[in-house]
Design an enzyme around this catalytic site. Structure first.
Site, PDB file in Angstrom:
ATOM      1  N   GLY A  44       1.598  23.613   1.750  1.00  0.00           N
ATOM      2  CA  GLY A  44       1.075  22.827   0.632  1.00  0.00           C
ATOM      3  C   GLY A  44      -0.061  21.949   1.162  1.00  0.00           C
ATOM      4  O   GLY A  44      -0.503  22.116   2.306  1.00  0.00           O
ATOM      5  N   VAL A  95      11.864  29.752   7.778  1.00  0.00           N
ATOM      6  CA  VAL A  95      12.371  29.359   9.100  1.00  0.00           C
ATOM      7  C   VAL A  95      13.890  29.510   9.102  1.00  0.00           C
ATOM      8  O   VAL A  95      14.570  29.101   8.162  1.00  0.00           O
ATOM      9  CB  VAL A  95      11.999  27.889   9.391  1.00  0.00           C
ATOM     10  CG1 VAL A  95      12.637  27.430  10.681  1.00  0.00           C
ATOM     11  CG2 VAL A  95      10.494  27.741   9.463  1.00  0.00           C
ATOM     12  N   GLY A 142       0.783  -1.245   0.000  1.00  0.00           N
ATOM     13  CA  GLY A 142       0.000   0.000   0.000  1.00  0.00           C
ATOM     14  C   GLY A 142       0.803   1.277   0.000  1.00  0.00           C
ATOM     15  O   GLY A 142       0.290   2.337  -0.355  1.00  0.00           O
ATOM     16  N   THR A 164       3.135   4.715   0.879  1.00  0.00           N
ATOM     17  CA  THR A 164       2.914   5.968   1.620  1.00  0.00           C
ATOM     18  C   THR A 164       1.432   6.280   1.713  1.00  0.00           C
ATOM     19  O   THR A 164       0.910   6.600   2.779  1.00  0.00           O
ATOM     20  CB  THR A 164       3.609   7.131   0.874  1.00  0.00           C
ATOM     21  OG1 THR A 164       4.992   6.817   0.720  1.00  0.00           O
ATOM     22  CG2 THR A 164       3.455   8.439   1.616  1.00  0.00           C
ATOM     23  N   HIS A 193     -31.333  18.746  -7.916  1.00  0.00           N
ATOM     24  CA  HIS A 193     -31.600  19.768  -6.905  1.00  0.00           C
ATOM     25  C   HIS A 193     -32.273  19.135  -5.696  1.00  0.00           C
ATOM     26  O   HIS A 193     -33.179  18.320  -5.872  1.00  0.00           O
ATOM     27  CB  HIS A 193     -32.518  20.836  -7.501  1.00  0.00           C
ATOM     28  CG  HIS A 193     -32.947  21.862  -6.504  1.00  0.00           C
ATOM     29  ND1 HIS A 193     -32.092  22.851  -6.069  1.00  0.00           N
ATOM     30  CD2 HIS A 193     -34.115  22.038  -5.828  1.00  0.00           C
ATOM     31  CE1 HIS A 193     -32.727  23.607  -5.189  1.00  0.00           C
ATOM     32  NE2 HIS A 193     -33.961  23.145  -5.022  1.00  0.00           N
ATOM     33  N   GLY A 253       7.551  19.306   1.430  1.00  0.00           N
ATOM     34  CA  GLY A 253       7.688  18.598   0.162  1.00  0.00           C
ATOM     35  C   GLY A 253       8.262  17.205   0.347  1.00  0.00           C
ATOM     36  O   GLY A 253       8.609  16.786   1.457  1.00  0.00           O
ATOM     37  N   ALA A 304      -1.505  10.408  -5.473  1.00  0.00           N
ATOM     38  CA  ALA A 304      -1.811   8.979  -5.579  1.00  0.00           C
ATOM     39  C   ALA A 304      -2.536   8.657  -6.885  1.00  0.00           C
ATOM     40  O   ALA A 304      -2.199   7.688  -7.577  1.00  0.00           O
ATOM     41  CB  ALA A 304      -2.661   8.551  -4.392  1.00  0.00           C
ATOM     42  N   GLY A 330      14.120  -4.156  -3.647  1.00  0.00           N
ATOM     43  CA  GLY A 330      14.240  -4.469  -5.068  1.00  0.00           C
ATOM     44  C   GLY A 330      15.234  -3.535  -5.744  1.00  0.00           C
ATOM     45  O   GLY A 330      15.296  -2.345  -5.424  1.00  0.00           O
ATOM     46  N   GLY A 366       5.313  24.830   6.075  1.00  0.00           N
ATOM     47  CA  GLY A 366       4.903  24.438   4.727  1.00  0.00           C
ATOM     48  C   GLY A 366       3.394  24.446   4.604  1.00  0.00           C
ATOM     49  O   GLY A 366       2.698  23.803   5.403  1.00  0.00           O
TER      50      GLY A 366
HETATM   51  C1  LIG Z   1       0.467  13.119   4.551  1.00  0.00           C
HETATM   52  C2  LIG Z   1       0.223  12.829   3.105  1.00  0.00           C
HETATM   53  C3  LIG Z   1      -1.068  12.904   2.615  1.00  0.00           C
HETATM   54  C4  LIG Z   1      -1.311  12.644   1.281  1.00  0.00           C
HETATM   55  N1  LIG Z   1      -2.599  12.729   0.827  1.00  0.00           N
HETATM   56  C5  LIG Z   1      -2.849  12.510  -0.466  1.00  0.00           C
HETATM   57  C6  LIG Z   1      -4.178  12.555  -0.952  1.00  0.00           C
HETATM   58  O1  LIG Z   1      -5.123  12.780  -0.197  1.00  0.00           O
HETATM   59  N2  LIG Z   1      -4.400  12.325  -2.261  1.00  0.00           N
HETATM   60  C7  LIG Z   1      -3.358  12.062  -3.117  1.00  0.00           C
HETATM   61  O2  LIG Z   1      -3.615  11.876  -4.302  1.00  0.00           O
HETATM   62  N3  LIG Z   1      -2.090  11.986  -2.692  1.00  0.00           N
HETATM   63  C8  LIG Z   1      -1.813  12.198  -1.386  1.00  0.00           C
HETATM   64  N4  LIG Z   1      -0.532  12.083  -0.937  1.00  0.00           N
HETATM   65  C9  LIG Z   1       0.519  11.721  -1.896  1.00  0.00           C
HETATM   66  C10 LIG Z   1       0.521  10.203  -2.136  1.00  0.00           C
HETATM   67  O3  LIG Z   1       0.668   9.540  -0.908  1.00  0.00           O
HETATM   68  C11 LIG Z   1       1.646   9.835  -3.088  1.00  0.00           C
HETATM   69  O4  LIG Z   1       1.547  10.610  -4.250  1.00  0.00           O
HETATM   70  C12 LIG Z   1       1.573   8.359  -3.457  1.00  0.00           C
HETATM   71  O5  LIG Z   1       1.672   7.545  -2.326  1.00  0.00           O
HETATM   72  C13 LIG Z   1       2.684   8.015  -4.443  1.00  0.00           C
HETATM   73  O6  LIG Z   1       2.567   6.671  -4.802  1.00  0.00           O
HETATM   74  P1  LIG Z   1       3.844   5.826  -5.255  1.00  0.00           P
HETATM   75  O7  LIG Z   1       3.330   4.477  -5.620  1.00  0.00           O
HETATM   76  O8  LIG Z   1       4.646   6.574  -6.227  1.00  0.00           O
HETATM   77  O9  LIG Z   1       4.780   5.732  -3.955  1.00  0.00           O
HETATM   78  P2  LIG Z   1       4.551   5.305  -2.452  1.00  0.00           P
HETATM   79  O10 LIG Z   1       3.158   5.342  -2.043  1.00  0.00           O
HETATM   80  O11 LIG Z   1       5.545   6.095  -1.681  1.00  0.00           O
HETATM   81  O12 LIG Z   1       4.977   3.778  -2.435  1.00  0.00           O
HETATM   82  C14 LIG Z   1       6.282   3.363  -2.719  1.00  0.00           C
HETATM   83  C15 LIG Z   1       6.459   1.965  -2.173  1.00  0.00           C
HETATM   84  O13 LIG Z   1       7.703   1.451  -2.630  1.00  0.00           O
HETATM   85  C16 LIG Z   1       8.356   0.781  -1.565  1.00  0.00           C
HETATM   86  N5  LIG Z   1       9.791   0.804  -1.895  1.00  0.00           N
HETATM   87  C17 LIG Z   1      10.595   1.890  -2.053  1.00  0.00           C
HETATM   88  N6  LIG Z   1      11.813   1.508  -2.498  1.00  0.00           N
HETATM   89  C18 LIG Z   1      11.775   0.150  -2.610  1.00  0.00           C
HETATM   90  C19 LIG Z   1      12.711  -0.811  -3.043  1.00  0.00           C
HETATM   91  N7  LIG Z   1      13.902  -0.485  -3.523  1.00  0.00           N
HETATM   92  N8  LIG Z   1      12.348  -2.112  -3.015  1.00  0.00           N
HETATM   93  C20 LIG Z   1      11.094  -2.468  -2.593  1.00  0.00           C
HETATM   94  N9  LIG Z   1      10.173  -1.591  -2.193  1.00  0.00           N
HETATM   95  C21 LIG Z   1      10.502  -0.292  -2.220  1.00  0.00           C
HETATM   96  C22 LIG Z   1       7.973   1.572  -0.332  1.00  0.00           C
HETATM   97  O14 LIG Z   1       8.111   0.803   0.844  1.00  0.00           O
HETATM   98  C23 LIG Z   1       6.521   1.890  -0.649  1.00  0.00           C
HETATM   99  O15 LIG Z   1       5.658   0.880  -0.197  1.00  0.00           O
HETATM  100  C24 LIG Z   1      -0.253  12.311   0.406  1.00  0.00           C
HETATM  101  C25 LIG Z   1       1.055  12.212   0.893  1.00  0.00           C
HETATM  102  C26 LIG Z   1       1.280  12.463   2.228  1.00  0.00           C
HETATM  103  C27 LIG Z   1       2.690  12.337   2.744  1.00  0.00           C
END
Ligand SMILES: Cc1cc2nc3c(=O)[nH]c(=O)nc-3n(C[C@H](O)[C@H](O)[C@H](O)COP(=O)(O)OP(=O)(O)OC[C@H]3O[C@@H](n4cnc5c(N)ncnc54)[C@H](O)[C@@H]3O)c2cc1C
Length: 465
Positions: A181, A236, A39, A41, A444, A270, A319, A114, A179
């Site tokens: 954002g 800051v 799942g 981040t 409506h 960020g 996401a 990986g 921040g």
């Molecule tokens: C507090 C917060 C709130 C957010 N809210 C929203 C929202 O409401 N809506 C939205 O659209 N976006 C939101 N985001 C942004 C969103 O979480 C990210 O854009 C999204 O998770 C990115 O997906 P991803 O698959 O690129 O990476 P990630 O979700 O970061 O997943 C990457 C995965 O790869 C794994 N990994 C990394 N390197 C390796 C490796 N070498 N080998 C094996 N596994 C590895 C990690 O463990 C992780 O499970 C939010 C982010 C934060 C921090």
């Protein structure tokens, strides 16, 4: 050694959605994930837990305003441990849900780090136990981690990131959010509702700087009314920790030296891509400040190596963007037709109170792009459902081009903004014009029908104000 059509590194929304679609398309798929759960981040420390807390904050706000609704509520208390417990249960349930969907679509997954080892090869290191996977194509979906500021390292006790703030055993009495954002304003909103004294420090001249300027103005006004202190154009300088919490020094927008104290500080400045030690060094893939450049179908300059999600250069770290990028990559691999992801068709949703939803060009971007711009704006004060909900602040702003009435951008701040954004996304994707949208019959009474008035307001034909 099994041979796969596609190996995916990372199981966040980029990786797991790509994997499920690849399975649906009949590709033999394996996911490598360093954590013991699926799942990424988004599910564990991002979108989902923050939206759980925002929902709880919203419900709590309703109880606080119970008088307005004709209820007498006494003895209202937050049981913080129970709130956190519900958040964790929701996260776990959905992580199990991804495991179920993997099984259903014959997607395999292995735990470990990986690493791309050259065409068709991925090594997996699980606490020193090494193995190799062979796959025709590889997708890197390793995501991102919170950025720190030079000299201000999170200790996860007083100086927090999006991870550690989710584990706080108690609601802090005061919180400085660095921040403004999406992540910063969402946490500011959550803890403001739960009673913390919240202060936001933002280096740029306005909050939610990627949004249309009028949205930033409206959010700042509303946050200030809720007693959130905001300092923009304020960088800051130092953060000192002591037994009571943190002391922050900064220069405000007039250059005046200021000092603030709080129990906790959240760094929301960020996210940095996590592409290091993933084997990109010796490939042809082009990197820029850690971000990976890709072509139309998410393939890097290294043939057979794709990248999706937060590590991709030039696309927003969201996401739903990651999900679509994953779908485009595997659909292309499967030899099926697909559309490249268009940056100006990705919606932004920020779930603070008031919510923000937007898509397409801001008014300024549309003018800079040379369009003859025509703007319409409809305030929620004219929408009966918004009044019923007790939430009629904010507006919908429509940016269009004058000649054909093509809709270029839609910017919403107010009740259910992240839901009624659905119509805005459909309008832009189908290249709708103001006239097309003025012919849509909106149910409506709904908050959504404010969209009809907003489109009509471009022609000065709105009904309800
Ligand atoms: C507090 C917060 C709130 C957010 N809210 C929203 C929202 O409401 N809506 C939205 O659209 N976006 C939101 N985001 C942004 C969103 O979480 C990210 O854009 C999204 O998770 C990115 O997906 P991803 O698959 O690129 O990476 P990630 O979700 O970061 O997943 C990457 C995965 O790869 C794994 N990994 C990394 N390197 C390796 C490796 N070498 N080998 C094996 N596994 C590895 C990690 O463990 C992780 O499970 C939010 C982010 C934060 C921090």
């Amino acid at each position: 050694m099994a041979k796969y059509d596609v190996a995916i590194i990372g199981s966040g929304p980029g990786g797991y959605v790509a994997a499920i679609r690849a399975g649906e398309l009949g590709l033999k798929t394996v996911v490598v994930e360093k954590d013991p759960y699926l799942g990424g981040t988004c599910l564990h420390v991002g979108c989902i837990p923050t939206k759980v807390l925002l929902h709880h904050a919203d419900v709590y706000d309703h109880f606080k305003n119970a008088n307005e609704l004709g209820f007498e509520v006494s003895g209202l208390k937050i049981n913080w441990a129970n709130v956190l417990d519900r958040k964790d249960k929701i996260v776990k349930k959905h992580a199990k849900g991804i495991e179920f969907l993997f099984k259903k679509n014959k997607v395999e997954w292995v735990q470990g780090w990986g690493r791309y080892e050259g065409p068709g090869k991925v090594s997996v290191d699980n606490n020193g136990k090494k193995s190799t996977i062979e796959a025709t194509n590889v997708i890197l979906a390793s995501g991102s981690e919170a950025r720190a500021l030079p000299g201000i390292e999170p200790d996860h006790k007083q100086i927090l990131t999006n991870r550690s703030i989710l584990q706080l055993p108690e609601i802090p009495k005061s919180l400085i959010v660095v921040g403004a954002g999406a992540v910063g304003v969402e946490f500011a909103s959550i803890y403001n509702s739960f009673g913390s004294q919240v202060t936001i420090l933002e280096a740029l001249p306005r909050v939610v700087p990627v949004e249309d300027e009028e949205i930033s103005v409206e959010l700042e006004k509303t946050f200030k009314k809720k007693n959130i202190q905001i300092y923009t154009s304020s960088k800051v300088e130092t953060v000192k920790k002591d037994a009571k919490g943190v002391t922050v020094t900064f220069k405000d927008k007039d250059g005046k030296a200021q000092t603030l104290q709080a129990e906790k500080l959240l760094l929301a400045v960020g996210r940095m891509p996590l592409a290091e030690n993933c084997g990109l060094e010796k490939t042809k893939a082009k990197l820029e400040r850690g971000f990976v450049h890709v072509g139309r179908y998410m393939e890097t300059d290294e043939k057979g190596l794709f990248a999706v999600g937060d590590i991709v250069a030039g696309l927003p770290q969201l996401a739903h963007a990651a999900m679509m990028e994953g779908i485009v990559a595997v659909t292309h691999m499967a030899g099926k037709p697909t559309h490249p992801v268009r940056k100006d068709r990705i919606p932004n949703a920020t779930y603070c109170e008031p919510q923000i939803g937007s898509i397409g060009l801001t008014e300024e971007q549309a003018r800079d792009a040379g369009y003859a711009v025509k703007v319409g704006k409809f305030p929620f004060v004219g929408n009966s459902k918004a009044t019923i909900l007790g939430s009629h602040g904010g507006f919908i702003k429509v940016v269009s081009e004058e000649k054909y009435g093509e809709v270029l951008g839609i910017h919403i701040i107010g009740p259910l903004a992240t839901e009624i954004l659905a119509e805005a996304a459909a309008t832009l994707n189908l290249e709708g014009t103001i006239d097309d949208m003025m012919n849509v019959i909106h149910a409506h009474p709904t908050v959504w029908e404010a969209m009809g008035d907003a489109f009509a307001s471009v022609r000065g034909l709105q009904i309800n104000v």
